[in-house]
Design a protein around this motif. Structure first.
Motif, short mmCIF file in Angstrom:
data_model
loop_
_atom_site.label_atom_id
_atom_site.label_comp_id
_atom_site.label_asym_id
_atom_site.label_seq_id
_atom_site.Cartn_x
_atom_site.Cartn_y
_atom_site.Cartn_z
N LEU A 191 0.83 -1.20 0.00
CA LEU A 191 0.00 0.00 0.00
C LEU A 191 0.87 1.25 0.00
CD1 LEU A 191 -2.23 -1.20 2.94
CD2 LEU A 191 -2.89 -1.23 0.54
N ASP A 192 0.35 2.33 -0.58
CA ASP A 192 1.01 3.62 -0.42
C ASP A 192 0.92 4.01 1.05
OD1 ASP A 192 1.66 3.99 -3.12
OD2 ASP A 192 -0.29 4.87 -3.56
N ALA A 193 2.02 4.50 1.60
CA ALA A 193 2.02 4.92 3.00
C ALA A 193 1.12 6.14 3.14
CB ALA A 193 3.44 5.25 3.44
N ALA A 194 0.16 6.07 4.04
CA ALA A 194 -0.83 7.13 4.20
C ALA A 194 -0.21 8.45 4.63
CB ALA A 194 -1.90 6.69 5.20
N ASP A 195 0.87 8.40 5.37
CA ASP A 195 1.45 9.63 5.92
C ASP A 195 2.76 10.04 5.25
OD1 ASP A 195 2.87 7.49 6.86
OD2 ASP A 195 3.12 8.26 8.88
N ASP A 196 3.12 9.40 4.11
CA ASP A 196 4.39 9.70 3.47
C ASP A 196 4.28 9.41 1.97
OD1 ASP A 196 7.03 9.84 2.58
OD2 ASP A 196 7.82 8.90 4.39
N ASP A 197 4.33 10.46 1.16
CA ASP A 197 4.19 10.29 -0.29
C ASP A 197 5.35 9.55 -0.93
OD1 ASP A 197 1.75 11.60 -0.32
OD2 ASP A 197 2.62 13.56 -0.80
N ASP A 198 6.50 9.47 -0.23
CA ASP A 198 7.69 8.84 -0.78
C ASP A 198 7.92 7.44 -0.24
OD1 ASP A 198 8.41 11.02 -2.39
OD2 ASP A 198 9.39 12.02 -0.69
N ALA A 199 6.88 6.78 0.27
CA ALA A 199 7.07 5.46 0.87
C ALA A 199 5.90 4.54 0.54
CB ALA A 199 7.20 5.59 2.39
N ILE A 200 6.19 3.25 0.62
CA ILE A 200 5.13 2.23 0.55
C ILE A 200 5.25 1.37 1.81
CG2 ILE A 200 4.97 2.16 -1.96
CD1 ILE A 200 6.59 -0.47 -1.85
N ASP A 201 4.13 0.82 2.22
CA ASP A 201 4.10 -0.11 3.35
C ASP A 201 3.76 -1.50 2.82
OD1 ASP A 201 4.63 1.83 5.25
OD2 ASP A 201 2.53 2.19 5.72
N ILE A 202 4.50 -2.49 3.27
CA ILE A 202 4.21 -3.88 2.95
C ILE A 202 3.77 -4.54 4.24
CG2 ILE A 202 5.08 -6.04 2.01
CD1 ILE A 202 7.24 -4.38 0.57
N SER A 203 2.54 -5.01 4.25
CA SER A 203 1.94 -5.61 5.43
C SER A 203 1.97 -7.13 5.29
CB SER A 203 0.50 -5.12 5.57
OG SER A 203 -0.16 -5.81 6.59
N PHE A 204 2.54 -7.80 6.30
CA PHE A 204 2.65 -9.25 6.31
C PHE A 204 1.71 -9.81 7.36
CE2 PHE A 204 6.75 -7.61 4.94
CZ PHE A 204 6.98 -8.34 3.80
N GLY A 205 0.84 -10.72 6.96
CA GLY A 205 -0.09 -11.34 7.90
C GLY A 205 0.62 -12.26 8.87
#
Length: 95
Positions: free
Chosen positions: A22-36
């Motif tokens: 996902l695009d990081a909600a609080d940072d336009d220059d980052a993505i978040d990868i979420s691992f279950g």
């Protein structure tokens, strides 16, 4: 298919978990990868790493490695619940 020494013990079986990018909600220059996460109750597991891979539904040689989580030491469950907690990795554009 290049992964070796997978846990082979009572109470363990490979478990499908979600991975989301996902695009990081609080940072336009980052993505978040979420691992279950996952839980293996009543297991006897001794593990140093967790492996996340994309199962392409065919031969293991066609699967794609997504991430390797290094626990920093062996984590052990002895007739107890082995827990792999959910986690998030943030990747920032270096520019």
């Amino acid at each position: 298919s290049d992964i070796t020494d997978e846990v082979d013990t009572e109470g363990y079986k490979p478990t499908k978990v979600s991975v989301a990018i996902l695009d990081a909600a609080d940072d336009d220059d980052a993505i978040d990868i979420s691992f279950g996460g996952a839980r293996w109750p009543r297991s006897n597991i001794n593990a140093r790493y967790a492996i996340y891979y994309h199962d392409n539904g065919g031969d293991a040689a066609d699967d794609e490695l997504v991430s390797v989580i290094d626990f920093g030491k062996n984590i052990v469950s002895s007739d107890g619940t082995f827990v792999l907690s959910e986690s998030t990795l943030r990747i920032r554009n270096g520019s």
